[in-house]
Motif scaffolding. Sequence first.
Motif, PDB file in Angstrom:
ATOM      1  N   PRO A  28      27.125 -14.402  42.397  1.00 30.58           N
ATOM      2  CA  PRO A  28      26.524 -15.281  41.391  1.00 30.58           C
ATOM      3  C   PRO A  28      27.341 -16.557  41.126  1.00 30.58           C
ATOM      4  N   LEU A  29      28.671 -16.450  41.194  1.00 33.45           N
ATOM      5  CA  LEU A  29      29.512 -17.632  40.994  1.00 33.45           C
ATOM      6  C   LEU A  29      29.246 -18.688  42.062  1.00 33.45           C
ATOM      7  N   LEU A  30      28.940 -18.237  43.262  1.00 32.81           N
ATOM      8  CA  LEU A  30      28.784 -19.144  44.394  1.00 32.81           C
ATOM      9  C   LEU A  30      27.337 -19.502  44.691  1.00 32.81           C
ATOM     10  N   GLY A  31      26.417 -18.828  44.014  1.00 35.70           N
ATOM     11  CA  GLY A  31      25.005 -19.061  44.314  1.00 35.70           C
ATOM     12  C   GLY A  31      24.625 -18.523  45.678  1.00 35.70           C
ATOM     13  N   MET A  32      25.295 -17.466  46.106  1.00 37.58           N
ATOM     14  CA  MET A  32      25.041 -16.869  47.417  1.00 37.58           C
ATOM     15  C   MET A  32      24.232 -15.588  47.269  1.00 37.58           C
ATOM     16  N   GLU A  33      23.563 -15.238  48.353  1.00 37.72           N
ATOM     17  CA  GLU A  33      22.902 -13.943  48.425  1.00 37.72           C
ATOM     18  C   GLU A  33      23.981 -12.892  48.673  1.00 37.72           C
ATOM     19  N   PRO A  34      23.859 -11.712  48.056  1.00 32.83           N
ATOM     20  CA  PRO A  34      24.869 -10.675  48.265  1.00 32.83           C
ATOM     21  C   PRO A  34      25.095 -10.319  49.742  1.00 32.83           C
ATOM     22  N   ARG A  35      24.027 -10.309  50.558  1.00 33.79           N
ATOM     23  CA  ARG A  35      24.190  -9.979  51.989  1.00 33.79           C
ATOM     24  C   ARG A  35      25.124 -10.972  52.681  1.00 33.79           C
ATOM     25  N   SER A  36      24.937 -12.258  52.384  1.00 31.91           N
ATOM     26  CA  SER A  36      25.784 -13.285  52.993  1.00 31.91           C
ATOM     27  C   SER A  36      27.224 -13.131  52.537  1.00 31.91           C
TER      28      SER A  36
END
Length: 155
Positions: free
Chosen positions: A55-63
């Motif tokens: 969430p801090l990075l705005g990334m999908e958990p899989r990535s």
Amino acid sequence: MRKEKTIDFQIKWAWHSISRMYNAYAARFDTTMAVGYVLLNIDIENGTPATKIAPLLGMEPRSLVRMLKNLEEKGLIRREVSKDDKRFVRIVLTELGMEKREVAREGVISFNTLIRDKIPLDKLVVFFDVIKEINRLVEDENQKLKAGEITEDFQ
């Protein structure tokens, strides 16, 4: 409307330019912008819970899982499993990770200094106000789209 006149094109174009610059800088230190960005978002003293990083990075958990595995293999991070709750994993920087984090930090500071030296403060204040408002509007639209609402503004 020509793509060059759209707001999203300008934002994406600027980000891609910044990304290429950061990657060129990071390559000199055998790393990437993405790695630097992750390292910058890990707390130096206490590490960061693995569940908080995406969430801090705005990334999908899989990535993020792939990225963390890669960082661990390169010796930049280690995982610390809680003694009390084995489901709780904290990501901690290694000594090498701290060095690479500092390189990334210096790159970010240099870029921000360059921009602040070349663009007057009053223009930057307006830029921050506008980008903050754009982010708020986009987030509102995302919430509506997730809820299945169709708005007249965005179809």
